[in-house]
Scaffold this active site. Structure first.
Site, PDB file in Angstrom:
ATOM      1  N   GLY C 205       0.801  -1.230   0.000  1.00 41.26           N
ATOM      2  CA  GLY C 205       0.000   0.000   0.000  1.00 41.26           C
ATOM      3  C   GLY C 205       0.822   1.264   0.000  1.00 41.26           C
ATOM      4  N   GLU C 230      -5.533  -8.234  -6.796  1.00 39.72           N
ATOM      5  CA  GLU C 230      -5.309  -7.857  -5.405  1.00 39.72           C
ATOM      6  C   GLU C 230      -4.087  -6.944  -5.290  1.00 39.72           C
ATOM      7  OE1 GLU C 230      -4.663 -10.047  -1.083  1.00 39.72           O
ATOM      8  OE2 GLU C 230      -5.143 -11.247  -2.837  1.00 39.72           O
ATOM      9  N   LEU C 231      -4.240  -5.831  -4.608  1.00 38.63           N
ATOM     10  CA  LEU C 231      -3.187  -4.812  -4.556  1.00 38.63           C
ATOM     11  C   LEU C 231      -1.879  -5.330  -3.965  1.00 38.63           C
ATOM     12  CD1 LEU C 231      -2.450  -1.774  -4.950  1.00 38.63           C
ATOM     13  CD2 LEU C 231      -3.169  -1.428  -2.577  1.00 38.63           C
ATOM     14  N   ASP C 232      -0.786  -5.172  -4.699  1.00 39.05           N
ATOM     15  CA  ASP C 232       0.564  -5.533  -4.230  1.00 39.05           C
ATOM     16  C   ASP C 232       0.685  -7.001  -3.829  1.00 39.05           C
ATOM     17  OD1 ASP C 232       1.393  -2.935  -4.653  1.00 39.05           O
ATOM     18  OD2 ASP C 232       0.950  -2.304  -2.619  1.00 39.05           O
ATOM     19  N   ALA C 233      -0.170  -7.850  -4.399  1.00 36.66           N
ATOM     20  CA  ALA C 233      -0.163  -9.266  -4.016  1.00 36.66           C
ATOM     21  C   ALA C 233       0.082 -10.183  -5.219  1.00 36.66           C
ATOM     22  CB  ALA C 233      -1.474  -9.632  -3.339  1.00 36.66           C
TER      23      ALA C 233
END
Lengths: 288, 288, 288, 288
Positions: C205, C230-233
């Site tokens: 994030g 999925e964010l940064d995943a």
């Protein structure tokens, strides 16, 4: 760009004895200076004391331009100190020397344009015309001095004149593929920063990546150092490495090495510009 | 301890040509072997092919003890391959040579006792009595062969007899401070692993930490290599480094270097025991 | 620039079984191909086989444009393989997305201009006008799509149209400070490369350098990964780190991190362009 | 073993203001002390001043045992300083807590036996009998306190009594697999050193190597920190990392991680023993 408060940076070295730090910090305190950072080192074999102090000049009682005189008479003379005083609001003026390889030059100029560093780069000098378009793209003057076996000294004289005209303080050799004469180097003692594409003292001289491949090392390196009269033997400012394996060809070493050269040179320049480097007996003290 | 399935490990090298991988993998497939891991490398300058294949022997149609004969007649002869065949359920027997420094020996023996490695260490040889208590603590035989200017060859003869008696395959020099004669070394080609406390080829020979300090490098290293007739010039198996600064005295380099030596030597031993290393032209291929 | 021979690059994955490598390498051999490099991996928990083979197309008996059809009917169908076939003389076309920070963009464009990579970069897209001069300096088209809370989907539609018009294969987010919608991302599965300025999964994030400073870590990192819903995943391609200390302010972390971001992103792009990355179950196999 | 001169080590922190360094160094100078090393740090956000000074006590005019009283009345009171004073000829007494894994214990004890550190280790405590032979081999007392769901507090009481009896100053958790209660921890504030086998704050809690493998990271780490009431969230003393790839199984991560854990824990212990660590607001200042 980094936020700037106006600070003074004092670099000192002298024979070690008791009371040195107390005397210097008392001097700063008397002028109402607040120390932002103090680094100190004693070479316990040679009994030499090194120090870097940086203090906030806001609200100090002594005008910045008089600090040096006061320090000399009140402190330095007493202890036989050699010292330099810098101010954070001055931008050092540097010249970049290049040949044909662009990666270090691009890296330096993009940092300059993005104002990562507090520096002025008014001048690029090369022995080849190849990188002139890069210089022009960043709006920087570019001068070409082809070097032959017979003209090196005369070309260096012209370069020195140009450096003087541009009021250049320090020089960065960004993969500049010429060996400078001692006559040239002695004009800029500990002010010429070179990047060598090996982990010195391993593989000095030409074609270190070829030598590294031939030897079968598992790690290659890059070394940034001040230029002295002896080739690739000046005081080392910064080194770093990257892992390699049998899979890597010489071309792979060159490719991996480029990234290393860029970042090692950039770090050395940053230390130099931030006045974090002292030199003694061919070794550096870098107050990171 | 690692879980063990019984597998075969084949190391091969030969002149490069088309169809090599197809032939070897077809051979494994015909014996109903399932390849766990295959690594391959072509030296494109010298046109030499290297390969390591490891396959599960569970349910294979050829008895393990006959695999070599089959491989030789069906594959190796045709391509002029040099090869070695190992089995994962065999424990290599190694001897450790030491002098007075204990850190590498402790590191090796504690791994041995914790069964980190698939190895037998029945024998420690030293030119000094100092580490005998350590050997005894781990229940390992310890023999002392003091080396003088005149007795080296005769002592080596006795060492060789002992190594034969103990059925030793490979030797680890864990900071053993004697230079072995070529006569000794040629008995164990690419089977003697040394740890040198510098980033070779920088600082070969004695007192590399003193030399590194003198030169003012910003990084020190350790190098594990196979011993050859030329001092500190054998094929490099593994290297690693640690950052240092002007603050580090020679004693600090020795302290930081110890930790590096332990781990670099341990990694090299592990590669060696796992049959991951091929040697050619004084360089290693390490299929990590 | 790297020397180019025309080669084929085959990426394969399928359920693991015996004979896979033999079959593929036999296929290459039959077409008279010489394997330059073969990498293979078995996920032993999920029993999936992965492979990358690169072979010289010089003197092969099957025309390059027919290789895929042959491979599908002769090999892939039999084993239920998923595969992709690339040729080394094709230059992937990528678009770069940026916001206001220039360091990654400069790094990419200077590599592009110096021909470090085999790539075409015809297009830069941004949500801000700031870096347009940089794009112009390198002669690359620059389009601005300001993003607000309400217009993201419609702007993305226009971006997608533009990407199609420019025939873009992959996208690089060079510190692009917008979260793309899943609708956008699913158009480029495992083809959007992001650089996140932390050591994921630590500090996902916003403002990871602030969080790292607050937590008091001694090392910071950067992570390049494929963008997923999925964010940064998404699957991690490459990571690297740099040491820090209590002396480093958040500004210092940002400064040190910039250098890390550049090199980590550049390595990930290189792996991607060289077709060295396979993705499965949100993890990458990178055949370095 | 390191050469020892008798020196005093002073750790100080207080609200930042002008004249602090001058006052402390003047104090040392007045007692005729020669400063060997001075490190200083200002937290510029929280305006807190930290300092570590070490000076040679040879020929000083104030007896060592009176230094503290003088410093308190002459300096500390005036500036509201919190401080600690240590002497280099005192050997801190530490206890090691272990469970079943031996690698960190062996590493610590072999350093102890080789006198790498200035420390006394009279006591090992475990919740399992497994490592008793290791302790015995090094001649160190070993006590077993099995921990169940119901007896933790009562066992901790007995442990505390034992620690008191052995006059223990600091505790090292060498892969001790029990979470201590806050009641226990508060007896040793910033004196319990733990090693966690991940790159914190990534993967806190149990089985970090499994989590790292599952996430597909390209680097794993180890973190040594002081134990606080919150699990794996105490002030970080030291971290380091090792590269991994898709080829590494969970077993490989555990194997590579072991080497990392040993060296990271050892470095943290060394900083702690050398009185190089100050703690403030859950972060450490480590004057390396």
């Amino acid at each position: 760009m980094e936020k700037q408060i106006k600070s003074a940076i004092l670099l000192v070295h002298c024979a070690d004895r008791k009371g040195l730090i107390a005397s210097v910090t008392e001097f700063i305190y008397r002028s109402n200076g607040n120390i932002i950072r103090l680094d100190q080192h004693v070479d316990s074999k040679k009994h030499i004391f090194f120090m870097r102090a940086e203090w906030d000049l806001n609200n100090t009682s002594v005008p910045a331009e008089e600090l040096g005189v006061h320090f000399q008479t009140e402190i330095a003379e007493k202890f036989g100190m050699q010292w330099k005083l810098y101010f954070s609001d001055e931008s050092p003026r540097i010249a970049v020397f290049v040949s044909k390889l662009s990666h270090c030059l691009y890296d330096i100029l993009s940092r300059y344009q993005a104002r990562e560093w507090n520096v002025e780069i008014p001048l690029i000098i090369s022995n080849h015309p190849n990188l002139e378009p890069v210089a022009k793209g960043f709006g920087i003057d570019y001068y070409i001095f082809p070097i032959t076996k017979t003209n090196k000294r005369s070309q260096e004289q012209k370069q020195l004149a140009l450096l003087k005209e541009y009021n250049i303080e320090s020089i960065v050799l960004a993969r500049y593929m010429q060996i400078m004469t001692n006559k040239f180097v002695e004009n800029y003692p500990n002010q010429i920063i070179n990047i060598h594409h090996s982990f010195l003292p391993a593989f000095p001289g030409a074609q270190p990546y070829h030598s590294a491949h031939e030897r079968g090392v598992k790690i290659i390196g890059a070394t940034s150092h001040y230029v002295t009269s002896e080739l690739d033997a000046g005081p080392i400012i910064e080194q770093d490495i990257v892992n390699i394996s049998h899979k890597d060809t010489v071309m792979d070493l060159i490719r991996k090495g480029r990234d290393l050269e860029k970042v090692v040179l950039a770090r050395a320049i940053w230390f130099h510009l931030k006045r974090k480097v002292l030199v003694h007996d061919n070794r550096t003290i870098v107050f990171e």
